[in-house]
Design a protein around this motif. Structure first.
Motif, PDB file in Angstrom:
ATOM      1  N   ARG A  18      63.812  73.647  -6.016  1.00  0.00           N
ATOM      2  CA  ARG A  18      63.992  72.196  -5.983  1.00  0.00           C
ATOM      3  C   ARG A  18      62.849  71.473  -5.287  1.00  0.00           C
ATOM      4  NH1 ARG A  18      70.053  70.810  -4.097  1.00  0.00           N
ATOM      5  NH2 ARG A  18      69.082  68.756  -4.189  1.00  0.00           N
ATOM      6  N   GLY A  19      61.872  72.223  -4.756  1.00  0.00           N
ATOM      7  CA  GLY A  19      60.728  71.600  -4.106  1.00  0.00           C
ATOM      8  C   GLY A  19      61.034  71.024  -2.743  1.00  0.00           C
ATOM      9  N   VAL A  20      62.032  71.574  -2.060  1.00  0.00           N
ATOM     10  CA  VAL A  20      62.414  71.090  -0.732  1.00  0.00           C
ATOM     11  C   VAL A  20      61.450  71.626   0.322  1.00  0.00           C
ATOM     12  CG1 VAL A  20      64.224  71.153   1.041  1.00  0.00           C
ATOM     13  CG2 VAL A  20      64.837  70.924  -1.385  1.00  0.00           C
ATOM     14  N   ALA A  21      61.030  70.765   1.248  1.00  0.00           N
ATOM     15  CA  ALA A  21      60.190  71.188   2.368  1.00  0.00           C
ATOM     16  C   ALA A  21      61.082  71.796   3.448  1.00  0.00           C
ATOM     17  CB  ALA A  21      59.402  70.007   2.926  1.00  0.00           C
ATOM     18  N   PHE A  22      60.747  73.023   3.880  1.00  0.00           N
ATOM     19  CA  PHE A  22      61.567  73.679   4.906  1.00  0.00           C
ATOM     20  C   PHE A  22      60.749  74.752   5.616  1.00  0.00           C
ATOM     21  CE2 PHE A  22      62.080  76.472   1.246  1.00  0.00           C
ATOM     22  CZ  PHE A  22      62.039  77.745   1.805  1.00  0.00           C
ATOM     23  N   ALA A  23      61.299  75.196   6.753  1.00  0.00           N
ATOM     24  CA  ALA A  23      60.750  76.339   7.477  1.00  0.00           C
ATOM     25  C   ALA A  23      61.922  77.214   7.879  1.00  0.00           C
ATOM     26  CB  ALA A  23      59.977  75.891   8.710  1.00  0.00           C
ATOM     27  N   CYS A  24      61.864  78.499   7.548  1.00  0.00           N
ATOM     28  CA  CYS A  24      62.893  79.461   7.914  1.00  0.00           C
ATOM     29  C   CYS A  24      62.208  80.609   8.652  1.00  0.00           C
ATOM     30  CB  CYS A  24      63.615  79.978   6.666  1.00  0.00           C
ATOM     31  SG  CYS A  24      65.099  80.958   7.027  1.00  0.00           S
ATOM     32  N   TYR A  25      62.813  81.087   9.740  1.00  0.00           N
ATOM     33  CA  TYR A  25      62.130  82.119  10.520  1.00  0.00           C
ATOM     34  C   TYR A  25      63.105  82.994  11.295  1.00  0.00           C
ATOM     35  CZ  TYR A  25      62.893  78.950  14.494  1.00  0.00           C
ATOM     36  OH  TYR A  25      63.470  78.143  15.452  1.00  0.00           O
ATOM     37  N   THR A  34      66.745  81.057  11.516  1.00  0.00           N
ATOM     38  CA  THR A  34      66.842  79.625  11.779  1.00  0.00           C
ATOM     39  C   THR A  34      66.174  78.896  10.627  1.00  0.00           C
ATOM     40  OG1 THR A  34      66.800  79.922  14.180  1.00  0.00           O
ATOM     41  CG2 THR A  34      66.228  77.739  13.348  1.00  0.00           C
ATOM     42  N   LEU A  35      66.834  77.879  10.103  1.00  0.00           N
ATOM     43  CA  LEU A  35      66.342  77.125   8.950  1.00  0.00           C
ATOM     44  C   LEU A  35      66.249  75.650   9.309  1.00  0.00           C
ATOM     45  CD1 LEU A  35      65.697  76.833   5.872  1.00  0.00           C
ATOM     46  CD2 LEU A  35      68.175  76.674   5.495  1.00  0.00           C
ATOM     47  N   ILE A  36      65.068  75.064   9.097  1.00  0.00           N
ATOM     48  CA  ILE A  36      64.855  73.634   9.320  1.00  0.00           C
ATOM     49  C   ILE A  36      64.542  73.002   7.967  1.00  0.00           C
ATOM     50  CG2 ILE A  36      63.503  71.881  10.541  1.00  0.00           C
ATOM     51  CD1 ILE A  36      62.750  74.028  12.589  1.00  0.00           C
ATOM     52  N   VAL A  37      65.368  72.050   7.551  1.00  0.00           N
ATOM     53  CA  VAL A  37      65.221  71.408   6.244  1.00  0.00           C
ATOM     54  C   VAL A  37      64.779  69.966   6.434  1.00  0.00           C
ATOM     55  CG1 VAL A  37      66.362  70.769   4.101  1.00  0.00           C
ATOM     56  CG2 VAL A  37      67.005  72.890   5.255  1.00  0.00           C
ATOM     57  N   GLU A  38      63.675  69.588   5.783  1.00  0.00           N
ATOM     58  CA  GLU A  38      63.147  68.234   5.877  1.00  0.00           C
ATOM     59  C   GLU A  38      63.654  67.378   4.706  1.00  0.00           C
ATOM     60  OE1 GLU A  38      61.464  66.921   8.244  1.00  0.00           O
ATOM     61  OE2 GLU A  38      60.672  68.613   9.396  1.00  0.00           O
ATOM     62  N   ASP A  39      63.886  66.092   4.977  1.00  0.00           N
ATOM     63  CA  ASP A  39      64.266  65.171   3.904  1.00  0.00           C
ATOM     64  C   ASP A  39      63.091  64.902   2.972  1.00  0.00           C
ATOM     65  OD1 ASP A  39      66.903  64.889   4.678  1.00  0.00           O
ATOM     66  OD2 ASP A  39      66.442  63.255   6.058  1.00  0.00           O
ATOM     67  N   SER A  40      61.886  64.905   3.537  1.00  0.00           N
ATOM     68  CA  SER A  40      60.687  64.719   2.720  1.00  0.00           C
ATOM     69  C   SER A  40      59.662  65.764   3.143  1.00  0.00           C
ATOM     70  CB  SER A  40      60.146  63.289   2.856  1.00  0.00           C
ATOM     71  OG  SER A  40      59.919  62.967   4.212  1.00  0.00           O
ATOM     72  N   ALA A  41      58.570  65.356   3.755  1.00  0.00           N
ATOM     73  CA  ALA A  41      57.537  66.296   4.179  1.00  0.00           C
ATOM     74  C   ALA A  41      57.512  66.395   5.705  1.00  0.00           C
ATOM     75  CB  ALA A  41      56.177  65.848   3.668  1.00  0.00           C
ATOM     76  N   SER A  77      68.057  68.525  10.825  1.00  0.00           N
ATOM     77  CA  SER A  77      68.846  69.414   9.964  1.00  0.00           C
ATOM     78  C   SER A  77      68.423  70.856  10.238  1.00  0.00           C
ATOM     79  CB  SER A  77      68.634  69.057   8.488  1.00  0.00           C
ATOM     80  OG  SER A  77      69.059  67.747   8.222  1.00  0.00           O
ATOM     81  N   ILE A  78      69.001  71.437  11.284  1.00  0.00           N
ATOM     82  CA  ILE A  78      68.661  72.787  11.741  1.00  0.00           C
ATOM     83  C   ILE A  78      69.897  73.668  11.606  1.00  0.00           C
ATOM     84  CG2 ILE A  78      67.821  74.191  13.660  1.00  0.00           C
ATOM     85  CD1 ILE A  78      66.478  71.670  14.767  1.00  0.00           C
ATOM     86  N   TYR A  79      69.741  74.822  10.965  1.00  0.00           N
ATOM     87  CA  TYR A  79      70.873  75.708  10.700  1.00  0.00           C
ATOM     88  C   TYR A  79      70.554  77.099  11.253  1.00  0.00           C
ATOM     89  CZ  TYR A  79      71.625  71.915   7.393  1.00  0.00           C
ATOM     90  OH  TYR A  79      71.782  70.681   6.824  1.00  0.00           O
ATOM     91  N   CYS A  80      71.415  77.585  12.127  1.00  0.00           N
ATOM     92  CA  CYS A  80      71.216  78.897  12.744  1.00  0.00           C
ATOM     93  C   CYS A  80      72.180  79.907  12.137  1.00  0.00           C
ATOM     94  CB  CYS A  80      71.433  78.800  14.253  1.00  0.00           C
ATOM     95  SG  CYS A  80      70.284  77.683  15.091  1.00  0.00           S
ATOM     96  N   GLY A  81      71.652  81.065  11.774  1.00  0.00           N
ATOM     97  CA  GLY A  81      72.474  82.103  11.182  1.00  0.00           C
ATOM     98  C   GLY A  81      72.501  82.042   9.666  1.00  0.00           C
ATOM     99  N   PHE A  82      73.251  82.968   9.051  1.00  0.00           N
ATOM    100  CA  PHE A  82      73.350  83.054   7.593  1.00  0.00           C
ATOM    101  C   PHE A  82      74.410  82.070   7.105  1.00  0.00           C
ATOM    102  CE2 PHE A  82      71.423  87.141   8.656  1.00  0.00           C
ATOM    103  CZ  PHE A  82      70.415  87.218   7.708  1.00  0.00           C
ATOM    104  N   VAL A  83      74.057  80.779   7.143  1.00  0.00           N
ATOM    105  CA  VAL A  83      75.003  79.725   6.768  1.00  0.00           C
ATOM    106  C   VAL A  83      75.107  79.618   5.247  1.00  0.00           C
ATOM    107  CG1 VAL A  83      74.596  78.416   8.874  1.00  0.00           C
ATOM    108  CG2 VAL A  83      73.160  77.990   6.870  1.00  0.00           C
ATOM    109  N   ASP A  84      76.262  79.097   4.781  1.00  0.00           N
ATOM    110  CA  ASP A  84      76.454  78.970   3.334  1.00  0.00           C
ATOM    111  C   ASP A  84      76.311  77.547   2.844  1.00  0.00           C
ATOM    112  OD1 ASP A  84      78.742  78.041   4.539  1.00  0.00           O
ATOM    113  OD2 ASP A  84      80.084  78.774   2.973  1.00  0.00           O
TER     114      ASP A  84
END
Length: 364
Positions: A18-25, A34-41, A77-84
């Motif tokens: 979907r072209g979403v900007a994110f960082a997972c580590y 840990t997953l950080i999802v951006e609304d834009s860039a 928008s930060i998600y920790c763990g194997f979230v669904d």
């Protein structure tokens, strides 16, 4: 609610599609992402000093430019763990297109090696780091699975997956700490020299070239830390450290920084270290950029987490790849001194690239 890793891999694949900007580590030895999802860039920063007082995930290039800036993911928008379930932006901002770049051939590598050796033997540099690129077909591989393969294979590494408009899609599992600490107490490391792992071997014999290269990096870090006001410093090593299918020589530094010395100042002082660049630093960085036949982009930059009130962890971006629609571009390099032998250096990069290839092949 937690989900199994295979479902989490599909979630990451959906974000990429979907072209979403994110960082997972994954931090070293962590079992939870840990997953950080951006609304834009993500935010683009103009200098390393801009990191002072910031919180978020950082992705930095080998050399800063308007095309390849310092990126800061600081979405709430930060998600920790194997979230669904996560909040997904309605529109995409990242396009991972095809690249026309090709692998570094042995002929190009040898020609560049010869140019580096002329400069080293002439005394212009005491060390240079020569890198190469290996391009392999991507086929229909799940990038989410490759990312989780990397975490499973190298638990002691910092493992990341980053997607952003200016950087593109990158994946890596790196063993080299750039900076870790908080409240003025930090640590870093000097990592140099590489050999393949030998089964049943506990003691490795390092060549004079490897020990010289390690000492160059160690001395540089000591001098740079002293120059920015660090007075209390402890060194441990060098010792042999395993990273995947290779071993390195590692010296660990622990030090206390003055309250006026922030993370941004320390990063600007240390990056790029001689382990990925050369000496003298600024001149070596420019020479490498002008002489190598490929652009390093975010390879030999750094990635990790900055926190103004908690522990910061930043890692040199080694063992990494850029992921495009039809191919993976894998990067590896090695330190070159006046004592280096071209064939040995080429084989060293083969061992490092094999680490990355094994991660990709684990998804077959």
């Amino acid at each position: 609610m937690s989900i199994v890793p295979t479902q989490y891999a599909r979630l990451l694949d959906e974000l990429i599609a979907r072209g979403v900007a994110f960082a997972c580590y994954f931090l070293p030895f962590s079992t939870e992402p840990t997953l950080i999802v951006e609304d834009s860039a993500p935010i683009e920063l103009g200098s390393f000093s801009d990191l002072d007082g910031e919180d978020g995930f950082v992705f930095a290039p080998f050399i800063l430019s308007s095309e390849k800036p310092l990126l800061l993911f600081k979405s709430k928008s930060i998600y920790c763990g194997f979230v669904d379930k996560i909040s997904k932006p309605t529109g995409g901002v990242v396009s991972n297109g095809n690249s026309s770049d090709h692998s570094t051939t042995s002929e190009i590598y040898n020609a560049t090696f010869s140019r580096f050796m002329e400069q080293l033997k002439g005394g212009r540099f005491s060390k240079l780091v020569l890198s190469r690129k290996l391009v392999v077909d991507r086929h229909a591989k799940s990038i989410g699975k490759v990312f989780l393969n990397a975490k499973d294979a190298y638990l002691s590494a910092f493992t990341y997956l980053v997607n952003a408009p200016k950087s593109g899609l990158w994946l890596g599992a790196t063993p080299e700490l750039l900076l870790k600490g908080d409240a003025g107490c930090f640590q870093t490391m000097a990592l140099a020299g590489t050999m393949p792992v030998s089964e049943g071997v506990s003691e490795y014999t390092w060549s004079a070239k490897d020990r010289e290269e390690q000492q160059i990096v160690t001395d540089y870090i000591s001098d740079r830390l002293t120059s920015c006001g660090v007075v209390e410093m402890e060194k441990e090593g060098p010792a042999t450290a395993k990273a995947g299918n290779v071993v390195h020589l590692k010296t660990t530094f622990r030090f206390t920084a003055d309250g006026n010395v922030g993370v941004g100042t320390l990063v600007d002082t240390l990056h790029p270290t001689p382990a990925v660049c050369g000496l003298p630093k600024e001149e070596a960085q420019q020479y490498i950029t002008e002489t190598e036949q490929h652009h390093r982009e975010y390879y030999t930059g750094f990635a990790g987490v900055v926190r103004s009130n908690k522990e910061t962890e930043l890692y040199v971006n080694l063992r990494c790849m850029k992921v495009e629609a039809q191919q993976f571009s894998l990067f590896a390099g090695g330190g070159i001194t006046a004592k280096s032998v071209g064939e040995r250096e080429w084989m060293e990069t083969n061992h490092k690239l094999r680490t990355l290839q094994s991660i990709i092949e684990a998804d077959d």
